[in-house]
Design a protein around this motif. Structure first.
Motif, mmCIF file in Angstrom:
data_model
loop_
_atom_site.group_PDB
_atom_site.id
_atom_site.type_symbol
_atom_site.label_atom_id
_atom_site.label_comp_id
_atom_site.label_asym_id
_atom_site.label_seq_id
_atom_site.Cartn_x
_atom_site.Cartn_y
_atom_site.Cartn_z
ATOM 1 N N THR A 57 -33.148 -7.560 -55.509
ATOM 2 C CA THR A 57 -33.616 -6.204 -57.013
ATOM 3 C C THR A 57 -32.559 -5.688 -57.670
ATOM 4 N N ASP A 58 -33.566 -5.061 -56.713
ATOM 5 C CA ASP A 58 -32.983 -3.581 -56.526
ATOM 6 C C ASP A 58 -31.568 -3.292 -55.269
ATOM 7 N N GLU A 59 -30.955 -3.979 -54.810
ATOM 8 C CA GLU A 59 -29.895 -4.154 -54.262
ATOM 9 C C GLU A 59 -28.940 -4.288 -54.945
ATOM 10 N N THR A 64 -33.363 6.916 -59.228
ATOM 11 C CA THR A 64 -32.166 7.152 -59.956
ATOM 12 C C THR A 64 -31.527 6.875 -58.316
ATOM 13 N N LYS A 65 -29.983 6.426 -58.663
ATOM 14 C CA LYS A 65 -29.436 5.646 -57.751
ATOM 15 C C LYS A 65 -28.841 6.368 -56.369
ATOM 16 N N SER A 66 -28.897 8.505 -56.519
ATOM 17 C CA SER A 66 -29.408 8.722 -54.755
ATOM 18 C C SER A 66 -30.787 8.882 -54.642
ATOM 19 N N GLU A 67 -32.070 8.116 -55.352
ATOM 20 C CA GLU A 67 -32.987 8.373 -54.467
ATOM 21 C C GLU A 67 -33.379 7.319 -53.744
ATOM 22 N N TYR A 68 -32.876 6.499 -54.572
ATOM 23 C CA TYR A 68 -32.651 4.657 -53.756
ATOM 24 C C TYR A 68 -32.098 4.422 -52.550
#
Length: 432
Positions: free
Chosen positions: A111-113, A414-418
């Motif tokens: 899901t995160d992807e 956030t996307k950067s944290e991910y």
């Protein structure tokens, strides 16, 4: 317009809109459908179009048994919902996503992807349905001055794939108290398919038609032995008999109930339990004459009758053992969920039961549940069941309320944290 997309991604329906709004922009099926006359798969709002014929439709769902198993198919549906219905750019938006309870880590990673890599959302917050339902109802309770009740509730979520009874305290779902019943709207539809196909017409491949018949004609019985006895009566003496007309592909593309007054006769039975106060009992002679002739079953048309199926199908939720399932009924699941919590919480939980999910829309659902619960609960405890005005949108409205809070962005990943930390470490923020 808010830049937070709120997505209640159910197994049966997607509810999508923007944080802070009262209602979602779209409530559409979470599947692809292909009519027999076409090679093109249709999604979301296309399946609800007035000219879409629901007969002989092949269906593909990204969910199975309540969990996302086909991310590629889900992306195709989300692309339609986000791009064509919400008309928003994910790269400039945050996403509040409602996931099933106890979602396996592998599905969380997939899901995160999908959210960050395929769609490109700038941040994500993941919530569970019971906590959002509690948040929405607690805001109404607090406004009415019922602050004590607003601290905790027991959310009964009867959805498409399964039913959960979940204690919620101060907006946190107590996972150790959650009990699951492997029955939901999909299982009820499949059961009705089997009953109709065995007794009249083979409709095992007609999911959308049977779904429609179930939603329009099924109800919860308050006295099953008595209703079974009444259902054996012939003709007009049977208060449950009604006819559903199948689509013909020409003048009727979606199917309909032949005589809606006939279908509602069960509401007016003289047992003191009418759900429509002030309505007189239906006269058994009202269909005599030409009008009655018009409403009789025409054997030259494709149609089928329902009698006891109308209440035996929802009965699965209350007595699954009668169908050979080794599971407790809904009332017993609630008792187990409450007793898993601290004894101090028991009286408040029994007094603040909230019903949500489409399967709670069957007439008399709450009344039957209260009748089943009352003998199982201590006499000095009060049992109070709250029915949401629109249980299909209840979870989404809680998400919209949360997404409009000032602290929402600080709660997101956030996307950067991910990209830096990975899915597993980011997910710890959501207490899953």
């Amino acid at each position: 317009m808010s830049n937070v997309v709120v997505l209640d991604n159910g197994g049966g329906l997607i509810k999508a809109g923007f944080g802070g709004d009262r209602d979602p922009v779209a409530v559409v099926p979470n599947c692809l459908g292909r009519p027999s006359s076409s090679k093109k798969w249709l999604a979301a709002d296309q399946l609800l179009a007035a000219d879409f014929e629901i007969a002989a439709v092949s269906i593909r769902r990204p969910f199975d048994r309540g969990y996302l198993i086909n991310p590629d198919l889900q992306k195709e549906i989300w692309d339609r919902v986000i791009g064509s219905l919400l008309r928003t750019d994910p790269s400039t938006s945050s996403l509040l996503l409602v996931e099933p309870l106890f979602n396996p880590p592998a599905i969380q990673r997939a899901t995160d992807e999908l959210v960050f890599e395929d769609l490109g959302f700038q941040s994500l917050f993941v919530a569970d349905a019971p906590s959002l339902v509690h948040l929405y109802e607690a805001s109404r309770w607090t406004a009415d001055g019922l602050a004590a009740m607003a601290q905790c509730s027991l959310v009964v979520d009867c959805g498409f794939s399964f039913t959960h009874t979940a204690p919620v305290v101060q907006n946190f779902t107590l996972n150790y108290g959650v009990r699951r019943l492997d029955l939901g709207g999909k299982a009820l539809t499949n059961y009705l398919k089997e009953l109709v196909s065995y007794r009249s017409i083979n409709l095992m491949d007609e999911t959308l038609i049977i779904d429609d018949a179930k939603e329009k004609l099924c109800f919860v019985s308050l006295d099953v032995p008595k209703d079974l006895h009444l259902a054996r009566k012939p003709g007009r003496d049977n208060p449950f008999r009604c006819t559903y007309v199948l689509p013909d592909g020409i003048t009727n593309t979606r199917g309909f109930v032949k005589d809606i007054d006939e279908a509602r006769r069960f509401l007016y039975l003289p047992d003191g339990s009418s759900t429509t106060p002030g309505v007189q009992a239906v006269d058994s002679q009202e269909d005599a004459g030409p009008a009655g002739d018009r409403k009789r079953v025409d054997m030259n048309k494709s149609e089928f009758d329902l009698t006891n199926e109308r209440f035996l199908v929802p009965e699965m939720i209350f007595c699954p053992a009668d169908l050979g399932m080794n599971q407790a009924g809904l009332a017993e699941c609630i008792i187990k969920a409450v007793h898993a919590c601290h004894p101090y919480l028991h009286p408040v939980l029994f007094e603040s039961i909230i019903l949500t999910g489409g399967s709670t829309l069957f007439p008399r659902f709450a009344e039957r549940l209260e009748r089943e619960l009352r003998p199982l609960v201590r006499d000095d405890y009060r049992v109070k069941i709250t029915c949401q005005k629109d249980p299909i949108k209840g979870v989404w409205r809680g998400g919209s309320l949360l997404a409009s809070s000032p602290d929402f962005e600080s709660m997101c990943v956030t996307k950067s944290e991910y990209e830096e930390l990975g899915s597993a470490r980011c997910r710890r923020r959501f207490f899953h």
